[in-house]
Write a protein that holds these residues in place. Structure first.
Motif, short mmCIF file in Angstrom:
data_model
loop_
_atom_site.label_atom_id
_atom_site.label_comp_id
_atom_site.label_asym_id
_atom_site.label_seq_id
_atom_site.Cartn_x
_atom_site.Cartn_y
_atom_site.Cartn_z
N LEU A 155 -66.69 26.22 -56.67
CA LEU A 155 -66.36 24.93 -56.05
C LEU A 155 -66.98 23.80 -56.84
N CYS A 156 -66.22 22.71 -56.97
CA CYS A 156 -66.72 21.49 -57.60
C CYS A 156 -67.37 20.59 -56.53
N LEU A 157 -68.56 20.06 -56.83
CA LEU A 157 -69.22 19.07 -55.98
C LEU A 157 -69.47 17.81 -56.80
N GLN A 158 -69.43 16.65 -56.11
CA GLN A 158 -69.50 15.35 -56.78
C GLN A 158 -70.79 14.64 -56.39
N SER A 159 -71.59 14.28 -57.40
CA SER A 159 -72.91 13.71 -57.10
C SER A 159 -72.83 12.28 -56.60
N TYR A 160 -71.70 11.58 -56.79
CA TYR A 160 -71.66 10.19 -56.33
C TYR A 160 -71.42 10.07 -54.83
N LEU A 161 -71.10 11.17 -54.15
CA LEU A 161 -70.89 11.12 -52.71
C LEU A 161 -72.23 11.25 -51.99
N ARG A 162 -72.44 10.41 -51.01
CA ARG A 162 -73.71 10.40 -50.28
C ARG A 162 -73.96 11.71 -49.53
N ARG A 163 -72.92 12.39 -49.15
CA ARG A 163 -73.05 13.58 -48.33
C ARG A 163 -73.28 14.87 -49.11
N THR A 164 -73.21 14.82 -50.43
CA THR A 164 -73.16 16.06 -51.21
C THR A 164 -74.43 16.89 -51.10
N ALA A 165 -75.59 16.24 -50.99
CA ALA A 165 -76.82 17.02 -50.84
C ALA A 165 -76.77 17.90 -49.59
N GLU A 166 -76.24 17.35 -48.50
CA GLU A 166 -76.10 18.14 -47.27
C GLU A 166 -75.06 19.24 -47.44
N ASP A 167 -73.98 18.93 -48.14
CA ASP A 167 -72.95 19.94 -48.37
C ASP A 167 -73.52 21.11 -49.17
N LEU A 168 -74.31 20.80 -50.20
CA LEU A 168 -74.91 21.87 -51.00
C LEU A 168 -75.83 22.74 -50.14
N GLU A 169 -76.63 22.11 -49.28
CA GLU A 169 -77.51 22.89 -48.42
C GLU A 169 -76.72 23.81 -47.49
N SER A 170 -75.57 23.35 -47.04
CA SER A 170 -74.76 24.16 -46.13
C SER A 170 -74.13 25.36 -46.84
N LEU A 171 -74.06 25.29 -48.17
CA LEU A 171 -73.41 26.34 -48.95
C LEU A 171 -74.38 27.27 -49.67
N ILE A 172 -75.62 26.85 -49.79
CA ILE A 172 -76.50 27.47 -50.78
C ILE A 172 -76.81 28.92 -50.48
N GLU A 173 -76.85 29.30 -49.20
CA GLU A 173 -77.15 30.69 -48.87
C GLU A 173 -75.99 31.63 -49.23
N LEU A 174 -74.83 31.07 -49.53
CA LEU A 174 -73.71 31.90 -50.01
C LEU A 174 -73.92 32.35 -51.45
N GLY A 175 -74.93 31.75 -52.12
CA GLY A 175 -75.06 32.01 -53.56
C GLY A 175 -73.85 31.47 -54.29
N PRO A 176 -73.52 30.18 -54.10
CA PRO A 176 -72.24 29.66 -54.57
C PRO A 176 -72.19 29.45 -56.08
N ARG A 177 -70.99 29.52 -56.59
CA ARG A 177 -70.71 29.12 -57.97
C ARG A 177 -70.27 27.66 -57.90
N ILE A 178 -71.09 26.77 -58.45
CA ILE A 178 -70.88 25.33 -58.30
C ILE A 178 -70.67 24.68 -59.66
#
Length: 306
Positions: A155-178
């Motif tokens: 999945l692609c994540l965008q650092s300019y979005l204010r919410r992305t840090a929270e999105d990453l935390e919600s995904l991180i236990e999946l061991g995501p490919r980012i």
């Protein structure tokens, strides 16, 4: 102001119809894509592969309306994976959810992603791009659903979005490919950081957060989608200190941009992958590429007068 103008142009139907007919525009876009066909893209993938640089390919297009169009997209990406394998190439594919029907029917989009993820088994990662902010929640849902069945989905994540840090935390236990990028869509300041310094700080923090997770024994993979040395150098050093090799981390750059930096990374043994775009629906993508790097506008201006 120039960036805002280019992003506006990327969504303007009149310009998207007229400007691609101009010879100087078509000439200038060849800097960023080798051609409009898959075969032209894979010729360049083969050339780069012989230099030790693996690639990603993406067919340009978004916001399709019919199931028939989405099936054509699935067939094209399946053909891309099969042809790359026949040619012995290390090629992954990157898809846009709206190119697979996310606007019309999220269930159709999910079935299409599942089919492509199955086709990609043993052929690398199937990357899901992130589009404008209206698509964040449906894209996250799409990724989570596909990831439950296929570990090779990224999945692609965008650092300019204010919410992305929270999105990453919600995904991180999946061991995501980012794949981490800065972001290239026009967004209001309440959704995206307007100041480049904040975007850069977010990028560095997000990259380090995922690297820390992987260094502590968590799963995952990080592709740094950037041409900015101020991002590449500190995060490459951080990856080294975290013990992350090319199986867990790489720099991902666009074809035709930062070629000198690409050669430098290759000489130093830094894991690098180059994204090659192709297709006839290139105008919105091209305008966003110019908006990301205003210096490219001068390249276009020079092309006008050749």
């Amino acid at each position: 102001m120039m960036r805002r103008g280019l992003l506006w142009a990327s969504t303007n139907p009149w310009l998207s119809t007229r400007l691609p007919q101009r010879r100087f525009v078509r000439r200038a876009v060849r800097k960023f894509m080798p051609g409009e066909t898959l075969e032209e893209a894979l010729v360049e993938a083969d050339r780069l592969g012989k230099l030790g640089v693996p690639t990603l390919v993406t067919m340009l297009g978004e916001n399709v309306d019919t199931a028939e169009e989405t099936r054509a997209t699935v067939a094209e990406y399946t053909r891309a994976m099969e042809l790359a394998e026949e040619m012995g190439l290390d090629v992954e594919v990157s898809i846009k959810p709206t190119h697979l029907g996310l606007d019309a029917d999220p269930e159709v989009a999910l079935e299409n992603v599942r089919e492509l993820a199955s086709a990609a088994e043993g052929r690398g990662t199937l990357w899901i791009d992130m589009e404008g902010s209206l698509y964040i929640e449906p894209t996250l849902s799409l990724f989570r659903a596909a990831r439950r069945e296929h570990e090779n989905v990224g999945l692609c994540l965008q650092s300019y979005l204010r919410r992305t840090a929270e999105d990453l935390e919600s995904l991180i236990e999946l061991g995501p490919r980012i794949r981490l990028v800065k972001g290239a869509y026009a967004e209001p300041p309440e959704i995206a950081f307007p100041d480049k310094r904040d975007v850069d700080a977010s990028y560095l923090a997000l990259g380090r957060r995922l690297m820390d997770h992987m260094a502590d024994g968590g799963g995952g993979f990080l592709g740094l989608g950037t041409h900015d040395p101020a991002m590449i150098e500190p995060l490459t050093e951080y990856a080294g200190s975290a013990g992350l090799d090319g199986g867990r981390f790489e720099i991902e750059m666009l074809y035709g941009i930062g070629r000198r930096e690409q050669r430098k990374l290759t000489r130093h043994g830094t894991p690098l992958r180059v994204l090659i775009s192709y297709g006839v629906a290139w105008f919105p993508w091209y305008m966003r590429r110019l908006a990301e790097r205003p210096a490219n506008v001068w390249f276009v201006a020079r092309s006008m007068f050749r």
